[in-house]
Design a protein around this motif. Sequence first.
Motif, PDB file in Angstrom:
ATOM      1  N   ALA A 330      34.276 -45.270   9.727  1.00 41.50           N
ATOM      2  CA  ALA A 330      35.184 -44.848  10.795  1.00 41.50           C
ATOM      3  C   ALA A 330      36.325 -45.833  11.011  1.00 41.50           C
ATOM      4  O   ALA A 330      37.438 -45.441  11.397  1.00 41.50           O
ATOM      5  CB  ALA A 330      34.399 -44.680  12.103  1.00 41.50           C
ATOM      6  N   TRP A 338      41.300 -39.849  14.758  1.00 40.21           N
ATOM      7  CA  TRP A 338      40.079 -39.768  15.568  1.00 40.21           C
ATOM      8  C   TRP A 338      40.371 -39.233  16.970  1.00 40.21           C
ATOM      9  O   TRP A 338      39.516 -38.580  17.571  1.00 40.21           O
ATOM     10  CB  TRP A 338      39.393 -41.123  15.653  1.00 40.21           C
ATOM     11  CG  TRP A 338      38.729 -41.587  14.389  1.00 40.21           C
ATOM     12  CD1 TRP A 338      38.758 -42.839  13.862  1.00 40.21           C
ATOM     13  CD2 TRP A 338      37.910 -40.800  13.487  1.00 40.21           C
ATOM     14  NE1 TRP A 338      38.032 -42.890  12.689  1.00 40.21           N
ATOM     15  CE2 TRP A 338      37.498 -41.663  12.439  1.00 40.21           C
ATOM     16  CE3 TRP A 338      37.501 -39.471  13.468  1.00 40.21           C
ATOM     17  CZ2 TRP A 338      36.691 -41.226  11.393  1.00 40.21           C
ATOM     18  CZ3 TRP A 338      36.698 -39.038  12.413  1.00 40.21           C
ATOM     19  CH2 TRP A 338      36.300 -39.895  11.399  1.00 40.21           C
ATOM     20  N   GLN A 370      38.421 -41.682  21.533  1.00 41.87           N
ATOM     21  CA  GLN A 370      38.038 -41.501  20.132  1.00 41.87           C
ATOM     22  C   GLN A 370      36.525 -41.294  20.006  1.00 41.87           C
ATOM     23  O   GLN A 370      36.050 -40.175  20.075  1.00 41.87           O
ATOM     24  CB  GLN A 370      38.522 -42.703  19.303  1.00 41.87           C
ATOM     25  CG  GLN A 370      40.048 -42.831  19.275  1.00 41.87           C
ATOM     26  CD  GLN A 370      40.530 -44.099  18.637  1.00 41.87           C
ATOM     27  OE1 GLN A 370      40.252 -44.362  17.468  1.00 41.87           O
ATOM     28  NE2 GLN A 370      41.261 -44.914  19.379  1.00 41.87           N
ATOM     29  N   GLN A 371      35.776 -42.358  19.854  1.00 45.17           N
ATOM     30  CA  GLN A 371      34.337 -42.227  19.634  1.00 45.17           C
ATOM     31  C   GLN A 371      33.551 -42.516  20.911  1.00 45.17           C
ATOM     32  O   GLN A 371      34.027 -43.230  21.789  1.00 45.17           O
ATOM     33  CB  GLN A 371      33.915 -43.181  18.512  1.00 45.17           C
ATOM     34  CG  GLN A 371      34.473 -42.777  17.152  1.00 45.17           C
ATOM     35  CD  GLN A 371      34.914 -43.946  16.304  1.00 45.17           C
ATOM     36  OE1 GLN A 371      34.250 -44.965  16.232  1.00 45.17           O
ATOM     37  NE2 GLN A 371      36.062 -43.798  15.646  1.00 45.17           N
TER      38      GLN A 371
END
Length: 540
Positions: A330, A338, A370-371
């Motif tokens: 990632a 992302w 994003q994550q």
Amino acid sequence: MNRHALLHIPESRYCFPLSKDEIVLRLRTAREDAESGLKVSLIYGVKYDYKEERYTADVPLKYKDELFAYYEIQLKIKDVRFVYIFQLEKNNKIYYYSEDGLTESYNYEDCYYNFFQLPYINENDVMPLVEWMPGSVFYQIFVDRFCVGDENKDMSYIDMRWGDKPTPKSHAGGDLRGIIKRLDYLKDLGISGIYLTPIFLSESNHKYDIIDYKTIDPQFGTTEDLIELVKEAHARGIRLVLDAVFNHCSTKMEQFQDVVKNGRKSKYHDWFIIDGDKADVENRNYECFAYSKSMPKLNTANPDVQKYLLDIATYWIDVADIDGWRLDVADEVSHDFWRMFRKAVKAKKSDAVIIGENWHDAYPALQGDQQDSIMNYAYTKICLDYFAKGICDEAKTVQHLNGILMRNMKQVNYMMLNLLDSHDTERFFTAIGKDKKKLETAIAMTMFMPGAPCLYYGTEQAMEGNHDPDCRRCFNWTKEEWDLDFLEKVKSLIALRKNPVLQLGEISIVEDDNAINVIRSYEGKTLTLQITSPTAYTIY
């Protein structure tokens, strides 16, 4: 007062909302100042009334790492236009900390110039907690080595006997139907989340070089098998996360082959990062994963590539109702992509989890846009340093555990995928010298950390294995060879995660009398894990 150690940054890991009316504030100080009696208070109020009306609250000392101490307060607020400064008291002397830094006085008449502020809590800027993550225990499966379920498939590709030591290119025959077959085993173990390594069409056993992202590799099964797996897993209260390999693909992917054939005339030329007109596979004139010329890097800055990959991300949610994605490599994919990925996935399934593969401090990707979290390899290293290498004692281990907690917002910590090992590492059991008591103690600590524990398949059987490919051995389904006592101990530790205290509780990690104490507290209840050595722990 060590003014060089002081740090507070508004709208960051030091200041963030948990909801529309609740915030967390952190102040970093020198460890020695905290240990010599430093007291911290928060002087706060509403932006437009601060000059005349202010409130004060004590900010408790919560964490200490090797160099710093962290004071933290979680505060309910009535007005989202929030402003504040810190008051520090040491040796009966009072200081103030604002945007002007550390001062011995503070002029509230000019406060509009230099107070800290969280100017407005916009609801869509609050990073939501994926609510099922803190209560989940994950199980990572390397599909080819877990279980053969489809006895009628074409077995001609299988080139090793089940249980033999694998080579980098050997195939053992594990498949999706094998996982379906063993779902009751996983349910009984206490697993509530499965993370699969890639399952899409590929020439390798690991499937990280994908040829077609919308085709399940026939070695593993069919789309219908995946749909059934997810459905049967959901029926048992188990969620399923797939591996998204969007940094790179296979040279056999249709689009890359078109570039090999047609060079710059191909409409896919800019899908990749090529030095020249044509992609030269033999001499590798293109960027790739690591140094593997069989895995060309996708150009995720290209709008057509973005559209292609976002379609895949939502396709498998639509088709199979998967519960999220683990993002391979990632940290080498653009943040811009992302951000788009998160919006597309969350719009399709709001509680789908997005877990990045990043072995380092991933704060830039973990700010809510994003994550949700990462595979917590920083935690893995702390465990290796204490349990395997013996290079950190209890005090150092406590410092390092506190340090990684302070890398991220609270929500992120409670969604971390905490692992001891994976398909990319040496087996933890092998690293610790095949000491089952050490493995048990490490699993206990993992169960006490905020986030979702993740067991690599076979850990409950103390599976051995050196680095790749040896860490990808076949699961031993011969029950007569199982250590049932150890299996029961692992089950009992996993069962602890059903307690809300370990799911949602506040955490305190302290060293006391040469012991690691991990203390979780929630709604008036407390659970403590005390580790006195790598082979000795108590829970009370």
